[in-house]
Design a protein around this motif. Structure first.
Motif, PDB file in Angstrom:
ATOM      1  N   PHE A  50      47.793  49.025   0.055  1.00  0.00           N
ATOM      2  CA  PHE A  50      49.070  49.711  -0.124  1.00  0.00           C
ATOM      3  C   PHE A  50      49.322  50.620   1.072  1.00  0.00           C
ATOM      4  O   PHE A  50      48.377  51.168   1.648  1.00  0.00           O
ATOM      5  CB  PHE A  50      49.077  50.558  -1.411  1.00  0.00           C
ATOM      6  CG  PHE A  50      49.586  49.827  -2.603  1.00  0.00           C
ATOM      7  CD1 PHE A  50      50.946  49.752  -2.859  1.00  0.00           C
ATOM      8  CD2 PHE A  50      48.713  49.208  -3.475  1.00  0.00           C
ATOM      9  CE1 PHE A  50      51.423  49.064  -3.958  1.00  0.00           C
ATOM     10  CE2 PHE A  50      49.170  48.524  -4.578  1.00  0.00           C
ATOM     11  CZ  PHE A  50      50.539  48.452  -4.826  1.00  0.00           C
ATOM     12  N   ASP A  51      50.593  50.819   1.393  1.00  0.00           N
ATOM     13  CA  ASP A  51      50.945  51.672   2.532  1.00  0.00           C
ATOM     14  C   ASP A  51      51.119  53.140   2.145  1.00  0.00           C
ATOM     15  O   ASP A  51      51.510  53.950   2.987  1.00  0.00           O
ATOM     16  CB  ASP A  51      52.207  51.153   3.215  1.00  0.00           C
ATOM     17  CG  ASP A  51      53.448  51.179   2.333  1.00  0.00           C
ATOM     18  OD1 ASP A  51      53.332  51.491   1.118  1.00  0.00           O
ATOM     19  OD2 ASP A  51      54.546  50.891   2.845  1.00  0.00           O
ATOM     20  N   GLY A 105      59.039  52.451  -3.808  1.00  0.00           N
ATOM     21  CA  GLY A 105      59.208  51.707  -2.566  1.00  0.00           C
ATOM     22  C   GLY A 105      57.909  51.419  -1.849  1.00  0.00           C
ATOM     23  O   GLY A 105      57.917  50.868  -0.745  1.00  0.00           O
ATOM     24  N   ARG A 107      54.762  49.651  -0.464  1.00  0.00           N
ATOM     25  CA  ARG A 107      54.637  48.231  -0.109  1.00  0.00           C
ATOM     26  C   ARG A 107      53.164  47.834  -0.117  1.00  0.00           C
ATOM     27  O   ARG A 107      52.294  48.636   0.195  1.00  0.00           O
ATOM     28  CB  ARG A 107      55.285  47.973   1.240  1.00  0.00           C
ATOM     29  CG  ARG A 107      56.801  48.241   1.171  1.00  0.00           C
ATOM     30  CD  ARG A 107      57.493  48.145   2.499  1.00  0.00           C
ATOM     31  NE  ARG A 107      57.297  46.903   3.218  1.00  0.00           N
ATOM     32  CZ  ARG A 107      57.946  45.755   2.974  1.00  0.00           C
ATOM     33  NH1 ARG A 107      58.828  45.691   2.017  1.00  0.00           N
ATOM     34  NH2 ARG A 107      57.699  44.678   3.708  1.00  0.00           N
ATOM     35  N   VAL A 108      52.921  46.588  -0.473  1.00  0.00           N
ATOM     36  CA  VAL A 108      51.566  46.078  -0.617  1.00  0.00           C
ATOM     37  C   VAL A 108      51.458  44.712   0.045  1.00  0.00           C
ATOM     38  O   VAL A 108      52.468  44.006   0.199  1.00  0.00           O
ATOM     39  CB  VAL A 108      51.173  45.978  -2.117  1.00  0.00           C
ATOM     40  CG1 VAL A 108      52.009  44.944  -2.846  1.00  0.00           C
ATOM     41  CG2 VAL A 108      49.693  45.699  -2.291  1.00  0.00           C
ATOM     42  N   PHE A 109      50.241  44.366   0.429  1.00  0.00           N
ATOM     43  CA  PHE A 109      49.977  43.009   0.888  1.00  0.00           C
ATOM     44  C   PHE A 109      48.530  42.661   0.581  1.00  0.00           C
ATOM     45  O   PHE A 109      47.676  43.539   0.488  1.00  0.00           O
ATOM     46  CB  PHE A 109      50.274  42.843   2.382  1.00  0.00           C
ATOM     47  CG  PHE A 109      49.410  43.679   3.292  1.00  0.00           C
ATOM     48  CD1 PHE A 109      48.256  43.156   3.855  1.00  0.00           C
ATOM     49  CD2 PHE A 109      49.767  44.984   3.584  1.00  0.00           C
ATOM     50  CE1 PHE A 109      47.464  43.931   4.696  1.00  0.00           C
ATOM     51  CE2 PHE A 109      48.982  45.760   4.432  1.00  0.00           C
ATOM     52  CZ  PHE A 109      47.830  45.236   4.981  1.00  0.00           C
ATOM     53  N   GLU A 115      52.189  40.228   8.128  1.00  0.00           N
ATOM     54  CA  GLU A 115      52.980  41.436   7.869  1.00  0.00           C
ATOM     55  C   GLU A 115      54.265  41.141   7.097  1.00  0.00           C
ATOM     56  O   GLU A 115      54.674  41.913   6.239  1.00  0.00           O
ATOM     57  CB  GLU A 115      53.299  42.142   9.177  1.00  0.00           C
ATOM     58  CG  GLU A 115      53.972  43.477   8.949  1.00  0.00           C
ATOM     59  CD  GLU A 115      54.056  44.313  10.202  1.00  0.00           C
ATOM     60  OE1 GLU A 115      54.983  45.145  10.256  1.00  0.00           O
ATOM     61  OE2 GLU A 115      53.223  44.156  11.097  1.00  0.00           O
ATOM     62  N   GLU A 116      54.893  40.013   7.351  1.00  0.00           N
ATOM     63  CA  GLU A 116      56.140  39.691   6.661  1.00  0.00           C
ATOM     64  C   GLU A 116      55.933  39.406   5.163  1.00  0.00           C
ATOM     65  O   GLU A 116      56.887  39.320   4.398  1.00  0.00           O
ATOM     66  CB  GLU A 116      56.889  38.534   7.335  1.00  0.00           C
ATOM     67  CG  GLU A 116      56.122  37.236   7.406  1.00  0.00           C
ATOM     68  CD  GLU A 116      55.297  37.083   8.683  1.00  0.00           C
ATOM     69  OE1 GLU A 116      54.799  35.973   8.907  1.00  0.00           O
ATOM     70  OE2 GLU A 116      55.126  38.059   9.437  1.00  0.00           O
ATOM     71  N   ARG A 118      54.509  41.535   3.177  1.00  0.00           N
ATOM     72  CA  ARG A 118      54.487  42.826   2.475  1.00  0.00           C
ATOM     73  C   ARG A 118      55.694  42.928   1.548  1.00  0.00           C
ATOM     74  O   ARG A 118      56.791  42.497   1.894  1.00  0.00           O
ATOM     75  CB  ARG A 118      54.490  43.981   3.468  1.00  0.00           C
ATOM     76  CG  ARG A 118      53.231  44.007   4.290  1.00  0.00           C
ATOM     77  CD  ARG A 118      53.263  45.074   5.341  1.00  0.00           C
ATOM     78  NE  ARG A 118      52.075  44.914   6.178  1.00  0.00           N
ATOM     79  CZ  ARG A 118      51.501  45.873   6.826  1.00  0.00           C
ATOM     80  NH1 ARG A 118      51.984  47.107   6.786  1.00  0.00           N
ATOM     81  NH2 ARG A 118      50.430  45.648   7.551  1.00  0.00           N
ATOM     82  N   PHE A 119      55.476  43.537   0.389  1.00  0.00           N
ATOM     83  CA  PHE A 119      56.567  43.663  -0.580  1.00  0.00           C
ATOM     84  C   PHE A 119      56.338  44.867  -1.486  1.00  0.00           C
ATOM     85  O   PHE A 119      55.256  45.405  -1.546  1.00  0.00           O
ATOM     86  CB  PHE A 119      56.699  42.376  -1.414  1.00  0.00           C
ATOM     87  CG  PHE A 119      55.536  42.142  -2.348  1.00  0.00           C
ATOM     88  CD1 PHE A 119      55.624  42.474  -3.692  1.00  0.00           C
ATOM     89  CD2 PHE A 119      54.343  41.593  -1.888  1.00  0.00           C
ATOM     90  CE1 PHE A 119      54.553  42.269  -4.554  1.00  0.00           C
ATOM     91  CE2 PHE A 119      53.277  41.376  -2.740  1.00  0.00           C
ATOM     92  CZ  PHE A 119      53.377  41.713  -4.075  1.00  0.00           C
ATOM     93  N   THR A 120      57.384  45.252  -2.190  1.00  0.00           N
ATOM     94  CA  THR A 120      57.307  46.317  -3.189  1.00  0.00           C
ATOM     95  C   THR A 120      57.180  45.656  -4.555  1.00  0.00           C
ATOM     96  O   THR A 120      58.090  44.934  -4.968  1.00  0.00           O
ATOM     97  CB  THR A 120      58.564  47.214  -3.156  1.00  0.00           C
ATOM     98  OG1 THR A 120      58.641  47.810  -1.868  1.00  0.00           O
ATOM     99  CG2 THR A 120      58.490  48.279  -4.224  1.00  0.00           C
ATOM    100  N   ALA A 125      59.205  49.529  -7.966  1.00  0.00           N
ATOM    101  CA  ALA A 125      60.586  49.606  -7.464  1.00  0.00           C
ATOM    102  C   ALA A 125      61.454  50.485  -8.337  1.00  0.00           C
ATOM    103  O   ALA A 125      61.253  50.610  -9.516  1.00  0.00           O
ATOM    104  CB  ALA A 125      61.185  48.214  -7.372  1.00  0.00           C
TER     105      ALA A 125
END
Length: 125
Positions: A50-51, A105, A107-109, A115-116, A118-120, A125
């Motif tokens: 997670f960011d 908001g 973002r995780v991967f 990198e593309e 990554r999503f919430t 959300a």
């Protein structure tokens, strides 16, 4: 003041757990998210990053948290602060339930994804 009714809670089921969103930006009135995680015995999330920082308060059960190169055991009543940017995986050692908070908001991967990817997640959300 914002009241988010229990009837407005969102439930998201994955192969690893059920997340119930209790508060989030899309529910209104907050920039943060709060959700409950319920995992069955042996449930295990993927190795992911997670960011943002997350705070997990264990309500019941036990789990093992892999964080970077370390492993931690947690149980009822423990609170864990997971730092941003570190690979993590949670494994339920029995039925496990926690309440989690993080900025909306987030973002995780999955480790190894581009990198593309990554999503919430919907429960944040």
């Amino acid at each position: 003041m914002t009241v988010i009714r229990s009837t407005d809670a969102r439930r998201t089921e994955t192969p690893n757990a059920v997340m119930t969103t209790l508060a989030s930006p899309t529910q209104g009135g907050t920039a943060n998210s709060l959700w409950r995680v319920a995992m069955k015995e042996g449930g295990q999330g993927p190795l992911h990053v997670f960011d943002v920082e997350q705070i997990w308060a264990v309500l019941s059960g036990r789990a093992t948290i892999e964080l970077g190169d370390e492993t931690f055991a947690v149980a009822d009543g423990d609170t864990v602060v997971l730092p941003a940017g570190m690979a993590r995986r949670i494994t339920a050692e029995g039925a496990f339930e926690a309440v989690v908070t993080a900025p909306g908001g987030a973002r995780v991967f999955k480790v190894g994804d581009p990198e593309e990817a990554r999503f919430t997640p919907g429960w944040i959300a």
